[in-house]
Design an enzyme around this catalytic site. Structure first.
Site, PDB file in Angstrom:
ATOM      1  N   SER A 166       1.071  -1.304  -0.409  1.00  0.00           N
ATOM      2  CA  SER A 166      -0.363  -0.058   0.201  1.00  0.00           C
ATOM      3  C   SER A 166       1.318   1.177  -0.475  1.00  0.00           C
ATOM      4  CB  SER A 166      -0.776   0.107   1.506  1.00  0.00           C
ATOM      5  OG  SER A 166      -2.060  -0.710   1.459  1.00  0.00           O
ATOM      6  N   GLN A 167      -0.249   2.595  -0.513  1.00  0.00           N
ATOM      7  CA  GLN A 167       0.779   3.253  -0.822  1.00  0.00           C
ATOM      8  C   GLN A 167       1.272   4.202   0.797  1.00  0.00           C
ATOM      9  OE1 GLN A 167      -1.836   6.921  -1.334  1.00  0.00           O
ATOM     10  NE2 GLN A 167      -0.702   7.887  -1.250  1.00  0.00           N
TER      11      GLN A 167
END
Ligand code: SAM
Length: 215
Positions: free
Chosen positions: A63-64
């Protein structure tokens, strides 16, 4: 020449997290301490502190950083909690949670990613995490109840089986919506009723499973 990864991580905290409104001091500290590059193949290390998700194989993503920080902040962890994460992926969010809570259970439905995360989390010395392989859309009733359940794959609707595995003051943090675009939602009990709060749009890969999307 390879970039200075520690320097890149410090800049990530300031530019991507603080400037966008992440305020929880514990979350900022942990995001500055957990080496995201350790969860990526060597050829992606120079991009480890970029502002976005990155591929980890099997069509899945890490994930970011901002989304990991936001979900961690929204979970409002103080350090004493038992947490369930659904969607281990690379194990990066799991590592962040392990520093913010007492005990973390994390479920992954792709065996190769489950094994990969185990190797990485062990190699960086994380001990308060138990990894499970299987369909996490049903939760993990054998270790319930949890103060926090965090879902890191898109769910098509409010996952009732997961809500029933929360403590009375527990909260569920999950991306809920269509397969292309979701809303980050926190669901908790207020005076006997389920209460929903919204934290903006997000894009996660689909949860595939009994209470997720169909393949
Ligand atoms: N938080 C992770 C990280 O930081 O690397 C990223 C998670 S990735 C966006 C979503 C993960 O959910 C994928 O690894 C996917 O295989 C997993 N997943 C999808 N459906 C699942 C299910 N039913 N049960 C458990 N994991 C599932």
């Amino acid at each position: 020449m390879a970039i200075d990864l520690e320097d890149a991580r410090k800049r990530m905290v300031v530019e991507q997290l603080e400037k966008r409104g992440i305020r929880d001091a514990r979350v900022l500290e942990v995001m500055g301490a957990v080496a995201r590059h350790r969860f990526l193949p060597a050829e992606l290390h120079d991009h480890a502190y970029d502002d976005g998700p990155l591929p980890i194989g099997d069509s899945q993503t890490i994930s970011q950083p901002y989304m990991v920080a936001l979900m961690s902040e929204v979970a409002e962890l103080e350090g004493h909690e038992k947490v369930l994460e659904v969607g281990t992926g690379s194990g990066y969010q799991t590592a962040v949670l392990s520093h913010l809570a007492r005990e973390v259970h994390s479920v992954e439905s792709i065996e190769h990613l489950h094994d990969r995360a185990r190797v990485i989390l062990t190699s960086i010395g994380i001990r308060n995490v138990v990894l499970h392989y299987g369909d996490g859309s049903e939760g993990l009733p054998e270790h319930a109840p949890y103060e926090v359940i965090m879902v890191t794959a898109a769910m098509p609707g409010i996952p009732m089986p997961l809500l029933h595995q929360l403590t009375p003051k527990g909260r569920l943090v999950a991306p809920i919506g269509e397969d292309e675009l979701q809303t980050l939602v926190r669901i908790s009990r207020r005076t006997g009723q389920w209460n929903e709060e919204y934290f903006g749009e997000c894009r996660f890969v689909k949860m595939i499973g009994k209470h997720g999307f169909k393949e």
